[in-house]
Motif scaffolding. Structure first.
Motif, PDB file in Angstrom:
ATOM      1  N   THR A 216       0.824  -1.210   0.000  1.00 27.00           N
ATOM      2  CA  THR A 216       0.000   0.000   0.000  1.00 27.00           C
ATOM      3  C   THR A 216       0.856   1.257   0.000  1.00 27.00           C
ATOM      4  O   THR A 216       0.366   2.336   0.327  1.00 27.00           O
ATOM      5  CB  THR A 216      -0.912   0.014   1.240  1.00 27.00           C
ATOM      6  OG1 THR A 216      -0.099   0.045   2.424  1.00 27.00           O
ATOM      7  CG2 THR A 216      -1.794  -1.218   1.277  1.00 27.00           C
ATOM      8  N   ASN A 217       2.116   1.139  -0.378  1.00 28.13           N
ATOM      9  CA  ASN A 217       3.046   2.261  -0.230  1.00 28.13           C
ATOM     10  C   ASN A 217       2.659   3.487  -1.046  1.00 28.13           C
ATOM     11  O   ASN A 217       3.029   4.606  -0.697  1.00 28.13           O
ATOM     12  CB  ASN A 217       4.460   1.822  -0.633  1.00 28.13           C
ATOM     13  CG  ASN A 217       5.000   0.720   0.261  1.00 28.13           C
ATOM     14  OD1 ASN A 217       4.553   0.583   1.388  1.00 28.13           O
ATOM     15  ND2 ASN A 217       5.925  -0.061  -0.234  1.00 28.13           N
ATOM     16  N   ASN A 218       1.941   3.292  -2.150  1.00 25.46           N
ATOM     17  CA  ASN A 218       1.676   4.404  -3.052  1.00 25.46           C
ATOM     18  C   ASN A 218       0.402   5.172  -2.734  1.00 25.46           C
ATOM     19  O   ASN A 218       0.110   6.168  -3.400  1.00 25.46           O
ATOM     20  CB  ASN A 218       1.591   3.883  -4.497  1.00 25.46           C
ATOM     21  CG  ASN A 218       2.902   3.272  -4.954  1.00 25.46           C
ATOM     22  OD1 ASN A 218       3.961   3.683  -4.520  1.00 25.46           O
ATOM     23  ND2 ASN A 218       2.820   2.274  -5.805  1.00 25.46           N
ATOM     24  N   PHE A 219      -0.363   4.729  -1.729  1.00 29.76           N
ATOM     25  CA  PHE A 219      -1.644   5.359  -1.433  1.00 29.76           C
ATOM     26  C   PHE A 219      -1.844   5.478   0.069  1.00 29.76           C
ATOM     27  O   PHE A 219      -1.048   4.993   0.863  1.00 29.76           O
ATOM     28  CB  PHE A 219      -2.794   4.531  -2.030  1.00 29.76           C
ATOM     29  CG  PHE A 219      -2.633   4.229  -3.481  1.00 29.76           C
ATOM     30  CD1 PHE A 219      -2.881   5.200  -4.438  1.00 29.76           C
ATOM     31  CD2 PHE A 219      -2.213   2.972  -3.907  1.00 29.76           C
ATOM     32  CE1 PHE A 219      -2.713   4.934  -5.783  1.00 29.76           C
ATOM     33  CE2 PHE A 219      -2.046   2.698  -5.252  1.00 29.76           C
ATOM     34  CZ  PHE A 219      -2.295   3.681  -6.189  1.00 29.76           C
ATOM     35  N   SER A 220      -2.946   6.127   0.435  1.00 31.02           N
ATOM     36  CA  SER A 220      -3.347   6.188   1.830  1.00 31.02           C
ATOM     37  C   SER A 220      -4.300   5.025   2.097  1.00 31.02           C
ATOM     38  O   SER A 220      -5.333   4.892   1.437  1.00 31.02           O
ATOM     39  CB  SER A 220      -4.037   7.529   2.115  1.00 31.02           C
ATOM     40  OG  SER A 220      -4.423   7.612   3.467  1.00 31.02           O
TER      41      SER A 220
END
Length: 278
Positions: A216-220
């Motif tokens: 999930t590193n690219n989003f909240s």
């Protein structure tokens, strides 16, 4: 007297056959009550012949007079979910607009916003309701835990190893995107991984549902909305999220128009060189 149109089919949430009602995605009061143009899968597949996505003429789209949506839910599911979750989601969108108004111009940084006195559990249940509507009606049969989660307003708890809900800020001028479940390759992961995702736009936010989440590193990540709050519990939530630009119909693609044009030219050159080598 003009005969009233009645569409029958399978409700995307409860799975019962019968008359279907028009479900707005997002809800009408979340700035979704005006005329809109949408492009269906067939036109998307013809994209190369029509130009880049932002160049496709409105004449190739389908005009919706009453806001974006479709006949997807039975009357009971439409009324219940609207009454239980709709107002909380509209409030979430209105507060989101206030928090992101000036930040949607920024070039893909991570920014922090604060949403005061929102109902996290109601919001994520409405988000799942919308994902049911944009997907195949068999989704609720395949994932009965999601069906039960939406149809029981007090129920909470989703396994984070099975489902991930993510959010980002849509950059000003972005296209709207709503894609049913799609299997894509994550070329940035080592080793190579497949991702199973569905994505929809509800300005000012973009929303992603992932099955068997990889990272999930690219989003909240807002999956915890389903697990840490009760139905009647309000909270002030701080979210750190990226500003993403949408210029194609493909999920998880946030390239700028310049990047898309450069990739197109690069692929054309490589294709010509490969043909000449044969």
């Amino acid at each position: 007297m003009r005969k009233r149109y009645v569409k029958k089919g399978k409700c995307h949430i409860c799975g019962k056959m019968g008359p279907l009602t028009y479900e707005h995605v997002p809800p009408r009061k979340a700035f979704n009550s005006n005329k809109a143009f949408i492009y269906m899968g067939e036109e998307i597949l013809k994209q190369d012949a029509l130009g880049f996505p932002w160049e496709i003429p409105k004449s190739k789209g389908k005009q919706l007079q009453r806001g974006i949506g479709n006949y997807t839910l039975c009357g009971k599911c439409n009324n219940d979910t609207g009454a239980w979750y709709g107002s909380a989601f509209v409030d979430f969108i209105l507060k989101g607009y206030r928090e992101t108004y000036f930040r949607r111009h920024i070039d893909n940084p991570w920014v922090e916003i604060t949403l005061n006195d929102i109902y996290p559990l109601r919001i994520i249940k409405q988000i799942m309701t919308m994902f049911f509507s944009i997907n195949n009606p068999n989704l609720s049969n395949a994932h009965e835990e999601l069906q039960e989660f939406v149809l029981s307003k007090e129920k909470r708890g989703l396994l984070e190893k099975d489902f991930g809900f993510y959010i980002y800020i849509m950059k000003l001028g972005s296209m709207l995107r709503r894609m049913g479940i799609t299997v894509i390759g994550d070329f940035y992961s080592v080793p190579f991984q497949k991702r199973i995702v569905s994505e929809l736009s509800t300005p000012p936010f973009g929303l992603i549902l992932e099955f068997q989440p990889k990272h999930t590193n690219n989003f909240s990540d807002i999956t915890y909305f389903a697990n840490e709050f009760k139905y009647d519990q309000k909270a002030t939530i701080k979210l750190e999220m990226p500003v993403c630009e949408i210029n194609t119909y493909f999920p998880l693609d946030y390239r700028s128009r310049k990047e898309i044009v450069n990739d197109y030219i690069k692929n054309k050159i490589e294709s010509i060189m490969m043909r000449e080598q044969k």
